[in-house]
Write a protein that holds these residues in place. Structure first.
Motif, PDB file in Angstrom:
ATOM      1  N   VAL A 126       0.850  -1.196   0.000  1.00 19.72           N
ATOM      2  CA  VAL A 126       0.000   0.000   0.000  1.00 19.72           C
ATOM      3  C   VAL A 126       0.882   1.241   0.000  1.00 19.72           C
ATOM      4  N   HIS A 127       0.565   2.152  -0.932  1.00 23.49           N
ATOM      5  CA  HIS A 127       1.286   3.420  -1.018  1.00 23.49           C
ATOM      6  C   HIS A 127       0.581   4.420  -0.094  1.00 23.49           C
ATOM      7  N   ILE A 128       1.308   4.922   0.896  1.00 19.97           N
ATOM      8  CA  ILE A 128       0.675   5.789   1.908  1.00 19.97           C
ATOM      9  C   ILE A 128       0.699   7.246   1.436  1.00 19.97           C
ATOM     10  N   LYS A 129      -0.475   7.843   1.394  1.00 19.91           N
ATOM     11  CA  LYS A 129      -0.569   9.245   0.960  1.00 19.91           C
ATOM     12  C   LYS A 129      -0.689  10.192   2.152  1.00 19.91           C
ATOM     13  N   VAL A 130      -1.494   9.809   3.129  1.00 26.52           N
ATOM     14  CA  VAL A 130      -1.678  10.658   4.319  1.00 26.52           C
ATOM     15  C   VAL A 130      -1.550   9.781   5.558  1.00 26.52           C
ATOM     16  N   LEU A 131      -0.843  10.316   6.535  1.00 24.25           N
ATOM     17  CA  LEU A 131      -0.658   9.564   7.772  1.00 24.25           C
ATOM     18  C   LEU A 131      -1.141  10.425   8.942  1.00 24.25           C
ATOM     19  N   GLU A 132      -2.051   9.873   9.722  1.00 23.63           N
ATOM     20  CA  GLU A 132      -2.544  10.601  10.891  1.00 23.63           C
ATOM     21  C   GLU A 132      -2.008   9.921  12.147  1.00 23.63           C
ATOM     22  N   ARG A 133      -1.148  10.616  12.859  1.00 25.39           N
ATOM     23  CA  ARG A 133      -0.592  10.080  14.114  1.00 25.39           C
ATOM     24  C   ARG A 133      -1.505  10.508  15.259  1.00 25.39           C
TER      25      ARG A 133
ATOM     26  N   ALA B 159       4.381   2.971  14.676  1.00 30.43           N
ATOM     27  CA  ALA B 159       4.758   2.224  13.458  1.00 30.43           C
ATOM     28  C   ALA B 159       5.741   3.047  12.622  1.00 30.43           C
ATOM     29  N   ARG B 160       6.792   2.381  12.129  1.00 27.62           N
ATOM     30  CA  ARG B 160       7.823   3.096  11.365  1.00 27.62           C
ATOM     31  C   ARG B 160       7.401   3.192   9.897  1.00 27.62           C
ATOM     32  N   ILE B 161       6.516   4.070   9.642  1.00 29.15           N
ATOM     33  CA  ILE B 161       6.030   4.285   8.284  1.00 29.15           C
ATOM     34  C   ILE B 161       6.022   5.775   8.023  1.00 29.15           C
ATOM     35  N   THR B 162       6.072   6.156   6.753  1.00 27.89           N
ATOM     36  CA  THR B 162       6.111   7.578   6.412  1.00 27.89           C
ATOM     37  C   THR B 162       5.155   7.863   5.261  1.00 27.89           C
ATOM     38  N   GLU B 163       4.712   9.104   5.208  1.00 21.12           N
ATOM     39  CA  GLU B 163       3.884   9.522   4.075  1.00 21.12           C
ATOM     40  C   GLU B 163       4.717   9.441   2.807  1.00 21.12           C
ATOM     41  N   GLY B 164       4.125   8.965   1.744  1.00 21.16           N
ATOM     42  CA  GLY B 164       4.839   8.838   0.470  1.00 21.16           C
ATOM     43  C   GLY B 164       5.530   7.502   0.316  1.00 21.16           C
ATOM     44  N   GLY B 165       5.639   6.765   1.420  1.00 19.45           N
ATOM     45  CA  GLY B 165       6.306   5.465   1.352  1.00 19.45           C
ATOM     46  C   GLY B 165       5.329   4.349   1.008  1.00 19.45           C
ATOM     47  N   THR B 166       5.893   3.169   0.812  1.00 18.73           N
ATOM     48  CA  THR B 166       5.055   2.005   0.536  1.00 18.73           C
ATOM     49  C   THR B 166       5.280   0.997   1.653  1.00 18.73           C
ATOM     50  N   VAL B 167       4.190   0.407   2.100  1.00 18.50           N
ATOM     51  CA  VAL B 167       4.311  -0.524   3.209  1.00 18.50           C
ATOM     52  C   VAL B 167       3.554  -1.820   2.871  1.00 18.50           C
TER      53      VAL B 167
END
Lengths: 311, 368
Positions: free
Chosen positions: B298-305, B331-339
């Motif tokens: 999944v390609h992450i576009k927006v991340l809400e912490r 979780a070690r994930i970032t906006e724009g990244g793929t997880v």
């Protein structure tokens, strides 16, 4: 190169050196135009009227007479009768306008078919020029070809033509009817607007609680429109007190002064008989009476707003 | 208190039919919430129960008695309006006393009932104030007080919290639940907010387009949504729906393959399924895990912490399908990244082409 750049840079303004008007002077400058016109069209005529009321001004000239004009007025029994008649005229006419306006607004606010058409039909008495409306009423009141006299004869109420405007009592009440006819539509529309501003939820909540139609009108509609109703009563009272055209066109204050109110009396004296000083004294009395009346009314309006307002 | 039955209720406004054959039985002392999007007919249905609207056909039965044509006062209901419908010119005391004054209740009894309602709702020190001097929450309590004094058989609430701010709404939810417990009354509550429905209801009626989609306890609706609509409406964030093809059907085992090539076998009732069917596989964001190899990319576009959790919004790689995952807060994930994300087959819901669910066979035990 640097010179070219410098030419395009706006010169710096030293804001600390800008002249600043004192706050009071600036405020007076803002209100000055309005103040000028108020002085011109309100204050100056008022002062001039008061000055005239202490003179015997006529077409030929004027002399200072002190309180003579007022003294004459307060000892004149006919003037006392005119004051009483004027207040009777005002209270009766305004009362009828408010009652009929309230009934009309309630009916027009109800979910009746074709209410849009009825709302339009309410307007003509208010919209058409008073003079034209009064001419129509003159014909209606006429004893020989008037509709009302004709109907009275046909139904056997009278056996001869009846001139409504030729008898003291009937002339007074005929003038009242015409004044009410002219003034009721505006009261109706203002009260209708106020009624339409009352939230439908209030009625539904009361309906769910078992409140009937009359109870809802008494406990919700009336209190909710009370501020508008009271304001309309005040405005209508002032307009009716000063109502001139209707009486003048119908009866010119007659017969034998039966429809002479203060404003008609003032006109007759000041303009009809060229007694500007005496007329001015009457005008001052009118202003004073209306001022007292308005102050009392505003006091009650304030109370009504406190009682029926939201806070 | 009372039971409420709606029998074959329909409602049309001219040509437009807004309520379609509603049948519903609400038990004594039950707190039932009508929930659904705007225009689904939930408020109309409540107004029909209240007697503010008449149904085109069908019966309303309260305590075994047909009240379809009865005046609201004879139905034994009271209603709290979205706008509170407080009389602005009357004090709090008079607002609460209004229904009793209509009924010409004796002065002493009236006073006693008003004071008791004010006590329950903590309004005793506000009785002399006008509604305009109260906060939103206090106004709402006055509106509820006006309902309480009548001792109705059934309380009706029409989106009573929608005019309040989020914090106050939370407080009032708790107060209303507490009130329901204290009064032991039958309550019908309309809202478009699924959080209100989930937190307050004994049972929820999900309405869509004037029809009942599902009627059940909050956890039934959460774990066993009957339709794709209910699955999407109940739960926050919304359930993910991934299109897939059925590749194999065995007894209680449905093998599906997503457009990304990812395949899995889901334990559902397969009696109506066949190979080649197009289905939607639903997975709740909170059932998604940071995945092992072979899961969904999944390609992450927006991340809400949000602290405790991180909500990741994005789309499935190699497909345009939107996807949302509720992951651990750190979780070690970032906006724009793929997880890489994964989920258990037993957490999946499968919806056929008619939008109805293929019943799950392995589910957690459903609480109430």
């Amino acid at each position: 190169m640097s010179e070219a750049i410098d030419r395009h840079v706006a010169p710096k303004v030293d804001r600390t050196k800008r002249r600043v008007l004192p706050e009071g002077v600036f405020a007076w400058m803002l209100v000055a135009p309005a103040l000028f016109f108020i002085i011109l069209i309100v204050a100056w005529p008022l002062v001039e009227t008061i000055r005239l009321s202490f003179t015997d001004a006529r077409l030929g000239g004027e002399n200072y007479v002190g309180f003579e004009n007022y003294n004459d007025l307060f000892t004149d029994r006919r003037f006392h009768a005119t004051i009483v008649r004027t207040f009777y005229w005002m209270f009766l006419s305004v009362g009828l306008k408010l009652v009929l306006g309230l009934i009309g607004a309630t009916l027009l606010n109800a979910a009746i078919p074709g209410k849009g058409l009825f709302r339009v039909l309410v307007m003509p008495p208010w919209v058409i020029p008073i003079a034209i409306g009064c001419m129509g009423w003159l014909w209606l009141y006429n004893g020989y070809f008037g509709l009302l006299s004709g109907m009275a004869q046909k139904t056997g109420l009278t056996d001869a033509p009846f001139e409504f405007l030729a008898h003291k009592t009937s002339a007074f009440y005929s003038a009242i009817v015409t004044d009410v006819w002219v003034g009721t539509p505006m009261v109706t529309l203002f009260l209708l607007a106020a009624m339409q501003g009352v939230s439908r939820d209030l009625y539904e909540a009361a309906w769910v609680d078992g409140a009937g139609r009359w109870y809802r009108f008494r406990r919700i509609t009336l209190p909710q429109i009370m501020p508008v109703l009271v304001s309309m009563a005040l405005l209508s009272a002032i307009w009716t007190f000063n109502s001139f055209e209707i009486i003048w066109i119908l009866t010119q204050g007659g017969p034998r002064g039966a429809t002479t109110t203060l404003i008609v009396d003032t006109y007759k004296v000041a303009i009809g008989n060229y007694k500007f000083g005496e007329g001015a004294a009457r005008a001052v009395v009118i202003v004073t009476l209306l001022a007292i009346f308005s102050l009392v009314y505003l006091f009650f309006l304030n109370k009504v707003n406190k009682r029926f307002g939201g806070k | 208190m009372a039971t409420l039955e709606l029998q074959s209720i329909t409602k049309s406004f001219g040509e437009a039919k807004v309520i379609h054959d509603i049948n519903l039985a609400i038990q004594d002392k039950e707190f039932v919430v009508f929930v659904g999007p705007s225009g689904c007919g939930k408020s109309t249905l409540l107004r029909i129960i209240a007697g503010l609207e008449s149904s085109t056909s069908g019966q309303i039965v309260i305590d075994g008695q047909d009240v379809s044509d009865a005046h609201p006062i004879d139905r034994g209901i009271s209603m709290v309006f979205q706008s509170y419908a407080l009389y602005p010119h009357l004090s709090v005391y008079e607002n609460i006393a209004f229904p009793l004054r209509v009924q010409k209740t004796a002065k002493e009894e009236l006073n006693e009932r008003v004071m008791r309602a004010a006590d329950i709702l903590q309004l005793t020190d506000k009785l002399d104030l006008k509604p305009g001097q109260l906060s939103g929450g206090q106004r709402q309590r006055v509106a509820i007080g006006r309902s309480i004094v009548r001792n109705p058989k059934i309380f009706l609430f029409d989106e009573p919290l929608s005019n309040l701010d989020a914090a106050l709404r939370g407080d009032m939810r708790v107060e209303l639940s507490q009130l329901h417990r204290d009064l032991q009354a039958t309550m019908v509550y309309v809202t478009h907010d699924q959080v209100e429905a989930m937190t307050m209801a004994d049972r929820i009626v999900v309405l869509n387009g004037g029809r009942i989609e599902q009627f059940g306890t909050p956890m039934e609706l959460y774990h066993h949504p009957a339709t794709k609509f209910v699955a999407g409406f109940i739960g926050q964030p919304n359930m993910n729906l991934l299109p897939a093809d059925v590749t194999n059907v065995a007894d209680g085992q449905l093998q599906v393959k997503f457009s990304t090539g990812y395949a899995m076998t889901i334990p559902v009732d397969t009696s109506t399924a066949k190979v080649g069917d197009k289905v939607d596989v639903g997975i709740r964001p909170e059932d998604v895990h940071l995945g092992a190899e072979g899961g969904l990319d999944v390609h992450i576009k927006v991340l809400e912490r949000l602290g405790g959790v991180s909500i990741a919004y994005g789309s499935v790689r190699d497909a345009a399908t939107k996807f949302c995952a509720s992951l651990p807060g750190d979780a070690r994930i970032t906006e724009g990244g793929t997880v890489a994300l994964s989920f258990n087959p037993q957490d999946c819901h499968v919806f056929g082409s008619d939008d109805r669910v293929l019943r799950r066979l392995e589910t957690p035990e459903v609480g109430v």
